[in-house]
Motif scaffolding. Structure first.
Motif, mmCIF file in Angstrom:
data_model
loop_
_atom_site.group_PDB
_atom_site.id
_atom_site.type_symbol
_atom_site.label_atom_id
_atom_site.label_comp_id
_atom_site.label_asym_id
_atom_site.label_seq_id
_atom_site.Cartn_x
_atom_site.Cartn_y
_atom_site.Cartn_z
ATOM 1 N N GLY A 63 17.724 -10.628 7.347
ATOM 2 C CA GLY A 63 17.424 -11.754 6.470
ATOM 3 C C GLY A 63 16.829 -11.395 5.129
ATOM 4 N N HIS A 64 16.674 -10.099 4.825
ATOM 5 C CA HIS A 64 16.056 -9.694 3.569
ATOM 6 C C HIS A 64 17.093 -9.576 2.448
ATOM 7 C CE1 HIS A 64 12.501 -9.050 5.915
ATOM 8 N NE2 HIS A 64 13.081 -8.106 6.647
ATOM 9 N N GLN A 65 16.620 -9.630 1.226
ATOM 10 C CA GLN A 65 17.463 -9.395 0.053
ATOM 11 C C GLN A 65 17.295 -7.929 -0.344
ATOM 12 O OE1 GLN A 65 16.903 -12.078 -3.348
ATOM 13 N NE2 GLN A 65 17.172 -10.331 -4.717
ATOM 14 N N VAL A 66 18.410 -7.193 -0.452
ATOM 15 C CA VAL A 66 18.328 -5.746 -0.646
ATOM 16 C C VAL A 66 19.161 -5.311 -1.847
ATOM 17 C CG1 VAL A 66 18.671 -3.469 0.394
ATOM 18 C CG2 VAL A 66 17.991 -5.406 1.837
ATOM 19 N N ASP A 67 18.525 -4.581 -2.755
ATOM 20 C CA ASP A 67 19.209 -3.866 -3.828
ATOM 21 C C ASP A 67 19.092 -2.372 -3.545
ATOM 22 O OD1 ASP A 67 19.626 -6.282 -5.068
ATOM 23 O OD2 ASP A 67 18.146 -5.972 -6.660
ATOM 24 N N VAL A 68 20.126 -1.627 -3.892
ATOM 25 C CA VAL A 68 20.092 -0.168 -3.816
ATOM 26 C C VAL A 68 20.311 0.377 -5.218
ATOM 27 C CG1 VAL A 68 21.273 1.903 -2.991
ATOM 28 C CG2 VAL A 68 20.864 -0.004 -1.422
#
Length: 439
Positions: A63-68
């Motif tokens: 459920g998290h928002q993830v940028d790489v």
């Protein structure tokens, strides 16, 4: 059935039970905005790229928002994960001949170019400079910045400026250095090896000043503490996972009774490919149809390429590279035996992937591998081609033993090393850090 000597090899190794005690629950309240960092992250380049790919996916699933944010070569990510490209000069892929005058208008580019010119590995340092500049302008909205073993001075600068930073250290690269030096054939080669590993001076300094460090195995925790003069209690543990929905037995695949498989992420002494090749050469007279499938292509002028020619086993070697995960899973399923001959692993993702796919595994006892494979694989001592050959020959002759190992391996991965569990534990850790940083 296995021979008496092979049974002795098997039973002489005491299985290690993985420590899967979860981190203390930190009462998560909402979805987090997470930024993962990787200075080079392609999954075919080694475990760090695989870690980024599957951790980011598991965090999104949670459920998290993830940028790489990654330098080249870029990672293969789930479509829900946002990739922010942080291109460097990528000189290990393109070579010094790719330099153009406009590249040298940047001080960071000049550092990277000079490093390559003088035989150093400056990518982590330069990536840290680029990320620091970017995040100072665009990164204040993240709840967590999660560095994947860059360990550059830029990370310390982020920490000093109040960014909530944690760092995964997979294993201390001092292990790679020591193994490479032992395998060196001349003093000039040792000088070049030390020069390439000069970034360790930076990593040692940075690691000791970081506030929040996590690693992937108990063995890595102890080795990191010893190598970087840190307290083991100050290093948290969240095991890697295996995507058991992706890496799984395929009912429609028929195993090739003569195929052995291994992953070649790098042609370095650390990976122990020499010992596997010597073992294959020893087994071939009894199994003339034996095929060793290498995922990754050894360089023709590298140690493995030269040894293949010297041993006269070229016709028994098949190499594939740049393959999809779907193809990788198919190859794991087609193999009768997978071998992980590494001298050291901080975790050992190929071992876990093979077990998840229901394929019999031979593993060395290097680094954290016993912690991962336990009694669901056959363990042999590191740097021992004769032991690999003995167990390999016995396994090839015993379908029943292979089936037993296949079932045990799949069960162990499902129970202890899934990414859902890893994401839950990492989320707990994130919240602990956030609450600590906020007082």
């Amino acid at each position: 059935m296995p021979s008496d000597s092979a049974i002795a090899t098997q039973s002489s190794i005491q299985p290690v039970k993985a420590d899967v005690t979860p981190l203390k629950e930190a009462r998560p309240r909402r979805a987090l905005k997470v930024c993962l960092l990787g200075y080079r992250s392609a999954p075919y380049g080694g475990g760090q790229g695989i870690y980024l790919k599957y951790l980011s996916k598991a965090l999104v699933d949670a459920g998290h928002q993830v940028d790489v944010i990654s330098g080249q070569p870029y990672p293969h990510l789930d479509s829900r994960v946002n990739l922010i490209k942080m291109p460097g000069m990528n000189l290990f892929e393109t070579g010094l001949g790719s330099i153009r005058p406009h590249h040298l208008t940047s001080l960071t580019n000049i550092y990277e170019w000079m490093g390559k010119l003088t035989g150093a590995f400056s990518e982590p340092y330069c990536f840290g400079r680029r990320v620091l500049k970017y995040l100072k302008e665009h990164g204040r909205h993240y709840d967590i910045i999660h560095d994947n073993q860059c360990l550059s001075y830029g990370m310390l600068a982020l920490q000093k400026q109040g960014f909530p930073l944690i760092t995964t250290i997979h294993h201390p690269i001092t292990s790679d250095l020591n193994i490479a030096l032992k395998a060196a054939n001349s003093w000039t080669e040792r000088v070049l090896i030390r020069r390439w590993h000069s970034f360790l001076i930076m990593q040692r300094k940075v690691a000791r000043e970081l506030h929040h460090v996590v690693t992937v195995s108990e063995r890595s925790r102890m080795d990191i503490a010893a190598a970087f003069d840190m307290q083991p209690a100050g290093i948290s543990l969240v095991h890697c996972g295996i995507d058991t929905e992706e890496f799984k037995p395929l009912d429609h695949i028929v195993k090739n009774p003569n195929r052995v498989m291994a992953t070649v992420s790098s042609d370095q002494p650390l990976k122990g490919m020499r010992y596997l090749l010597e073992a294959v050469a020893a087994v071939v007279p009894k199994y003339p149809d034996l095929e060793l499938l290498l995922v990754g292509t050894p360089r023709e002028d590298g140690e493995s390429g030269q040894l293949i020619r010297k041993l006269g086993i070229s016709k028994h070697i098949r190499a594939v590279s740049g393959i999809s995960t779907e193809d990788l899973v198919k190859y794991y399923n087609e193999a009768s035996v997978v071998v992980v001959p590494s001298v050291y692993e901080g975790f050992g993702l190929p071992a876990g992937e093979a077990m998840a796919c229901g394929t019999a595994l031979i593993s060395t006892d290097g680094g954290a591998l016993p912690e991962v494979v336990g009694d669901a694989a056959i363990q042999v001592p590191v740097r021992n081609s004769a032991a690999i050959a003995e167990v390999l020959e016995t396994l090839l002759a015993s379908p029943a033993w292979r089936d037993e190992l296949a079932v045990a391996g799949r069960a162990r991965i499902e129970e202890l090393f899934c990414w859902t569990r890893a994401a839950q534990q990492m989320t707990n850790y994130y919240w602990q850090v956030i609450q600590r940083e906020n007082g």
